[in-house]
Design a protein around this motif. Sequence first.
Motif, mmCIF file in Angstrom:
data_model
loop_
_atom_site.group_PDB
_atom_site.id
_atom_site.type_symbol
_atom_site.label_atom_id
_atom_site.label_comp_id
_atom_site.label_asym_id
_atom_site.label_seq_id
_atom_site.Cartn_x
_atom_site.Cartn_y
_atom_site.Cartn_z
ATOM 1 N N ILE A 50 35.990 11.849 -9.826
ATOM 2 C CA ILE A 50 34.670 11.689 -10.254
ATOM 3 C C ILE A 50 34.127 10.580 -9.416
ATOM 4 N N GLN A 51 32.639 11.059 -8.959
ATOM 5 C CA GLN A 51 31.986 9.785 -7.967
ATOM 6 C C GLN A 51 31.279 8.786 -8.668
ATOM 7 N N LEU A 56 33.844 2.247 -9.045
ATOM 8 C CA LEU A 56 35.034 2.385 -8.377
ATOM 9 C C LEU A 56 35.319 0.820 -7.397
ATOM 10 N N ALA A 57 34.246 -0.020 -7.228
ATOM 11 C CA ALA A 57 34.294 -1.129 -6.492
ATOM 12 C C ALA A 57 34.892 -2.300 -7.636
ATOM 13 N N ALA A 58 34.413 -2.180 -8.584
ATOM 14 C CA ALA A 58 34.767 -3.219 -9.729
ATOM 15 C C ALA A 58 36.069 -2.804 -10.267
ATOM 16 N N VAL A 59 36.710 -1.631 -10.269
ATOM 17 C CA VAL A 59 38.035 -1.282 -10.704
ATOM 18 C C VAL A 59 38.962 -1.878 -9.328
ATOM 19 N N SER A 69 40.246 6.339 -5.825
ATOM 20 C CA SER A 69 39.375 7.304 -6.620
ATOM 21 C C SER A 69 39.644 7.348 -8.170
ATOM 22 N N LEU A 70 38.686 7.790 -8.940
ATOM 23 C CA LEU A 70 38.418 7.845 -10.206
ATOM 24 C C LEU A 70 38.595 9.265 -10.475
ATOM 25 N N ARG A 71 39.544 9.890 -11.322
ATOM 26 C CA ARG A 71 39.786 11.071 -11.658
ATOM 27 C C ARG A 71 40.060 11.764 -13.195
ATOM 28 N N GLN A 329 22.391 2.786 4.005
ATOM 29 C CA GLN A 329 23.794 2.958 2.828
ATOM 30 C C GLN A 329 23.523 1.670 1.909
ATOM 31 N N ALA A 330 23.647 1.562 0.624
ATOM 32 C CA ALA A 330 23.645 0.498 -0.100
ATOM 33 C C ALA A 330 24.763 -0.035 0.122
ATOM 34 N N VAL A 331 24.682 -1.448 -0.195
ATOM 35 C CA VAL A 331 25.904 -2.086 -0.343
ATOM 36 C C VAL A 331 26.416 -2.259 -1.651
ATOM 37 N N VAL A 332 27.384 -1.656 -2.280
ATOM 38 C CA VAL A 332 28.101 -2.083 -3.554
ATOM 39 C C VAL A 332 28.733 -3.330 -3.747
ATOM 40 N N GLY A 333 28.263 -3.900 -4.871
ATOM 41 C CA GLY A 333 28.738 -5.106 -5.175
ATOM 42 C C GLY A 333 30.034 -5.147 -5.920
ATOM 43 N N GLU A 334 31.124 -5.955 -5.878
ATOM 44 C CA GLU A 334 32.492 -5.880 -6.378
ATOM 45 C C GLU A 334 32.328 -6.130 -7.837
#
Length: 619
Positions: A50-51, A56-59, A69-71, A329-334
């Motif tokens: 799953i995208q 994913l960054a928070a995990v 990955s998340l699956r 590309q957007a920067v993904v916060g953690e």
Amino acid sequence: MIINNKTPVGEVRPSQLLWTYGPGALIDLPSLSVVTLGIDRWEKDRCQPIQEARLLAAVRKVLGSQVESLRMPPFQKSELADVWSAEANIGVPVRPFPRWMRCVKCGLLSPFDAALFDIKENRFRPERTRFVHKGCRGSKGDQPAKDADAVPARFLLACRDGHLDDFPWHYFVHGGSSSCKGTLRFFESGASLQTENLWVKCDACGASRSMAHAFGKAGKENLPACRGRHPHLDHFDNECGEEARAVLLGATNSWFPITLSALAIPQAKNPLSQLIQDGWEFFEELESEAEVSLTVKTLKKTGALPGIDKFQPSAVWNAIEARLSGAGQAVVGEADIKGPEWDVLTEPNPPTDYPHFMSRKIGTPPGFSDRISRVLLLERLREVNALLGFTRVEAPEESGDTGARPQMAALSRNKPDWIPANQVHGEGIFIQFDETALMNWELLDDVKKIDLMLRGGHRGWRNSRRLDPNTGYPGIRYAMLHTLSHLLIRELALECGYNAASIRERIYADTTNKQQQAGILIYTAAADSDGTLGGLVDLGKPENLGRLLAQALSRSKICSSDPLCSEHDPQKDRSLHVAACHACSFVAETSCEHGNRYLDRSLLVPTFECVNAAFFRGF
């Protein structure tokens, strides 16, 4: 669910493997009890990815950067598959637990691996797979030998550190360690099934004891220390300082999931860049425009990435190259999951064409314009949930402060490179509140008194659980918005036609950043089409929402449990709610993001105990 990679024993929905029956949880089947094994035993190749980059960054911040990955959990695509085919063996691995079984006829109590019980497989009705006591001769031993059903012994040991173990039957009946290894039998005396009428007896030495001695103060004296067992991992921790407690098979406190969730929102600067980001797994290994053209044709046929067929292969290839170079590309916060969601929800012109997030601005409900500044109808949204771990005995605090969480049991022996997740599609209503009205309300003396009262209960609650009492408090603004969200969920469930448990909430009340948040999102979160029929969005129209708000506030003025409900003081019993209970404000645990905590209807309307703290005074 599969035992020993070959024996199906039943079915559960994929979403239940996150919320109810995840790794380490017990599944109580009609004739069998099993524990779901750790994700290192699952067939990863059968788990569809799953995208969702933000989640994913928070995990990764919680579990480590090795999470790739998340699956989704594995599932059978067809219910009509041949029971002897390879597809019939697709599932999640489980193992019988507890190990101790009880014969329903003679009361024999023994581990199933002691060769006294045999498993009977039923391929065509997996839920009927069961253990039998071969050659049972009845309770007195004078009946003809005949197979009798064996059921799981319904007592186990658990501790607050997430350990789970078989009940120590020999230790318990003999009053401690003993050299006697006699056969044990479980029997009932009396008409009821209360613990004092349940007994275990040793055939060899005659020792017996009532199960009432396994609970309460007596249980502390009669039960051994926790061995640190994780049955889903085949692992024992070196030591455990927590007290082992007797729990019943099927008890709700034997497994509490710890999850994170995020809404799929646009993050890129343009629609094509967003599509490339959402479906990066399809494009990351492409090396030429020709390969892109073939991939786009395939995606158009399969429908795996809706909207990609609107763009020329050359444009798609340029967008891929731009992403590889880092441009656009957007920067993904953690850490901050809700912050970007709030930014999108409060944009002057929110997205109206993003496949997973379609919104429409409407007017505020009549009579509430001085308190509500904006209403947004979300005609389409997608929520992704990820399972981080679990606790036992006591539920974890649902807090954004991941460092404040109690001991969390792991999903696998080693650090996981993927974790279970699921996604749901639905619709919702977003309500943004007037910041000036909120700030004036927060300055009221009675609001400050309730804030101090709720803080006292918060400190007591966290002290009793050995947590830092000075962290994790969400604030009085959160309590008010949270209570209103619950009242609206209860009211909406009566009219929209959806199952009340399929309606969820997200509260935006962060005041630590420069941009103050004050809003609630109520949305459907069903794994099937039940959450996308339009019934909830229709009730968000001004004329409907105003009526529902007025009804919800009117109902909450008097609770059927008053005056006890309105007079409740959280400082006295270390609880996390003031004037709130099941009769007026609580909703299903699956609907609430904070476990029915931090609620007080006196912050919304006048109650018997408090009149001057109401945000909606006069309604």
